[in-house]
Design a protein around this motif. Structure first.
Motif, mmCIF file in Angstrom:
data_model
loop_
_atom_site.group_PDB
_atom_site.id
_atom_site.type_symbol
_atom_site.label_atom_id
_atom_site.label_comp_id
_atom_site.label_asym_id
_atom_site.label_seq_id
_atom_site.Cartn_x
_atom_site.Cartn_y
_atom_site.Cartn_z
ATOM 1 N N GLY A 110 4.562 0.366 6.277
ATOM 2 C CA GLY A 110 4.690 -0.623 7.324
ATOM 3 C C GLY A 110 3.443 -1.429 7.589
ATOM 4 O O GLY A 110 3.470 -2.384 8.339
ATOM 5 N N SER A 111 2.312 -1.024 6.974
ATOM 6 C CA SER A 111 1.091 -1.761 7.293
ATOM 7 C C SER A 111 0.205 -1.999 6.076
ATOM 8 O O SER A 111 -0.498 -2.989 6.027
ATOM 9 C CB SER A 111 0.288 -1.017 8.368
ATOM 10 N N LEU A 112 0.229 -1.093 5.112
ATOM 11 C CA LEU A 112 -0.669 -1.213 3.960
ATOM 12 C C LEU A 112 0.086 -1.796 2.775
ATOM 13 O O LEU A 112 1.062 -1.208 2.306
ATOM 14 C CB LEU A 112 -1.238 0.164 3.595
ATOM 15 N N PRO A 113 -0.333 -2.951 2.263
ATOM 16 C CA PRO A 113 0.376 -3.573 1.144
ATOM 17 C C PRO A 113 0.161 -2.808 -0.154
ATOM 18 O O PRO A 113 -0.848 -2.120 -0.336
ATOM 19 C CB PRO A 113 -0.247 -4.969 1.063
ATOM 20 N N LEU A 114 1.105 -2.926 -1.053
ATOM 21 C CA LEU A 114 0.984 -2.237 -2.330
ATOM 22 C C LEU A 114 -0.213 -2.727 -3.124
ATOM 23 O O LEU A 114 -0.703 -2.037 -4.023
ATOM 24 C CB LEU A 114 2.266 -2.378 -3.145
ATOM 25 N N ARG A 115 -0.737 -3.879 -2.774
ATOM 26 C CA ARG A 115 -1.942 -4.389 -3.421
ATOM 27 C C ARG A 115 -3.085 -3.383 -3.294
ATOM 28 O O ARG A 115 -3.895 -3.224 -4.210
ATOM 29 C CB ARG A 115 -2.336 -5.728 -2.790
ATOM 30 N N ALA A 116 -3.144 -2.651 -2.178
ATOM 31 C CA ALA A 116 -4.215 -1.676 -1.967
ATOM 32 C C ALA A 116 -4.173 -0.581 -3.031
ATOM 33 O O ALA A 116 -5.211 -0.174 -3.568
ATOM 34 C CB ALA A 116 -4.114 -1.074 -0.569
#
Length: 544
Positions: A110-116
């Motif tokens: 809900g807050s951390l994009p898969l880009r991370a």
């Protein structure tokens, strides 16, 4: 560069049944492909799949399996530096962790994009092949800076994370500030004794519980002062104080001016948007500075922000003073990021800071609130009428395309093939159900929209949540701009079986354009979604 980040060690390993314990020398990110039990201080907590944990150096941690073998455990050790001195021939950097997230912070769904997670994997792989040349180091610095920024933003909204009781405490406080809250009561809620609770709260938030509660109450009082005619006594009761006199005294002590003087402030002309840039644009207001990360300011409105300063590039108090803002708008998720809270305190010495509820107001109500704060009530109502009228026109266009019994849904596909179904606060879902009045699948209505809770599902569950018309959010580089779902999706069993039925139409959406949910982004996202529905139908008709 004023800050420098260097990878010290990055590795992928497995976690055996005995677990692992160590004291890291450097700051550390931890990510596993299955749940991991992590002991930080006196508490065990579970880091779930799809979550990333941050650990400070020189603090003992223990890791063990949660339920099953952990085949891929990613450990990313790095160091942070700040520029201390700059001369013609030398730059001097000192180790600095002051802007890092709190020890034990966890962010994910809900807050951390898969880009991370892509960055973590990329850094682990690149470190194994690093040659030590300047270009490798520059690349690592850029990736680490992006990862830290993503994580800091994500931690701020990870209030529903049951793994860390302090996040529950913060969320409870920010929602029920108007009640008679005490340290003892909140300590019991978190499962700690009062004294340990106080230490942990200070460590996570950067100040005491009573200071935080005061901050939240006064921030809410500011909104009441500027958007209503309520008396000071009425406002005091709304924010949790017994009487207006006490509120007035506390307000003057913390904010530096009286509530009556605050209420008489002239309407702002030079606004800094730490969020809500798209809502200001809807009112015809161009902020003088804003955040430009994709999750804070949609690429869809980038052209409208031409000439606006990037907040991240403003480093000193002198630069802020030179900018001369007369209002700063900030989201209340910054309550969860200690260094961001400190920035708000510094900004309060330069201009009034208004902290607005994040993801708790209806999207359109946020526009109305911004209109009241800026003296643009008429503009807000005009935009709302325009948005609603356009919704009716677009719905009429879709009436011949989507039958009343057909359902529509939005699904974000993560890199591990987990599928996230968002509630109406995220990824343009508001447009589908509140604006265009389309019908969700029954399970999405019952399990996501009614409780307002995001939901993760596995690919084998997809058929249970599938809609007749399915928007699939994926990064642009994976085909998010395509008209039809990219062929590589057909290699996935769940998607392949779904497509075989012939009952479902899929419409890719680029994640980059659909991250934000502010007013102007919603307008543009809605046009994209309707165009895709109409274009796909035109293709189907043409092929008959």
């Amino acid at each position: 560069m004023k800050r420098l980040y260097v990878v010290k060690k990055a590795e992928s390993c497995s976690l055996n049944e005995n677990g692992q314990a160590f004291v890291p020398t450097y700051p550390l990110f931890i990510w596993a492909d299955t749940p991991v039990q992590l002991r930080i201080g006196e508490q065990w907590q579970e880091v779930a799949k799809g979550q990333l944990a941050f650990v400070h150096p020189n603090e003992r941690i223990e890791m063990k399996r949660a339920k099953q073998a952990v085949d891929s455990l990613f450990l990313l050790f790095f160091q942070g530096y700040r520029l201390e001195e700059e001369t013609i021939d030398k730059l001097t950097y000192l180790v600095d962790h002051s802007t890092f997230p709190a020890h034990g912070s966890v962010a994910g769904v809900g807050s951390l994009p898969l880009r991370a997670f892509t960055i973590v994997e990329q850094l682990v792989k690149s470190n194994a092949n690093a040659s030590g040349n300047p270009s490798d180091q520059a690349s690592q610095h850029g990736l680490l800076a992006e990862l830290l920024d993503l994580f800091a933003r994500a931690v701020s909204t990870q209030t529903a994370n049951p793994a860390n009781p302090m996040h529950d405490v913060l969320d409870f406080t920010n929602r029920y500030y108007d009640q008679n809250l005490t340290r003892t009561q909140l300590a019991e809620l978190s499962g700690y004794d009062a004294s340990y609770f106080s230490r942990q709260f200070q460590k996570l938030v950067g100040h005491s519980f009573s200071e935080h509660l005061t901050r939240v109450r006064l921030d809410r009082a500011k909104l009441h002062l500027l958007t209503s005619e309520a008396t000071l006594q009425e406002i005091a009761e709304k924010v949790g104080y017994a009487d207006g006199f006490y509120l007035s005294r506390k307000f003057k002590q913390v904010i530096g001016t009286s509530p009556s003087a605050y209420r008489r402030m002239p309407k702002p002309q030079r606004i800094v948007a730490l969020q809500f840039a798209g809502d200001l644009l809807a009112l015809g207001i161009k902020p003088i500075a804003a955040r430009f990360a994709p999750w804070e300011s949609s690429p869809l409105i980038a052209a409208e922000l031409d000439g606006v300063r990037n907040v991240e590039e403003i480093q000193s108090v002198a630069e802020w003073e030179q900018l001369s803002p007369d209002m700063v708008l900030a989201p209340d998720y910054l309550y969860y990021v200690p260094d961001q809270l400190e920035q708000l305190r510094r900004l309060e010495q330069i201009a009034p800071v208004l902290v607005l509820p994040w993801d708790r107001l209806d999207r359109l109500e946020t526009v109305r609130l911004c209109g009241k704060l800026t003296g643009k009530e008429q503009e807000a109502e005009a935009w709302l009428q325009h948005y609603t009228a356009r919704a009716e026109a677009l719905a009429a266009k879709l009436a011949g395309v989507i039958q009343p019994e057909e359902t529509v849904g939005l699904y974000e596909l993560w890199e591990d093939n987990t599928i996230c179904i968002w509630n109406q606060t995220t990824r343009g879902t508001y447009n589908l159900y509140s604006s265009l009045k389309l019908t969700p699948p029954p399970k999405i209505a019952d399990e996501v929209l009614r409780p307002q809770a995001h939901k993760l599902i596995r690919e084998e569950q997809l058929a249970d949540y599938a809609a007749d018309h399915m928007f699939v959010v994926i990064p642009r580089e994976q085909g998010g701009d395509d008209l039809a779902l990219p062929d590589h999706f057909r290699s996935r069993a769940g998607w392949r079986e779904l497509l075989k039925t012939g009952r479902h139409r899929l419409y890719p959406l680029p994640l980059e354009d659909f991250w934000c949910n502010d007013a102007r982004a919603l307008e543009k996202q809605r046009e994209i979604m309707v165009d895709k529905l109409l274009a796909a139908t035109a293709l189907v008709l043409a092929s008959r």
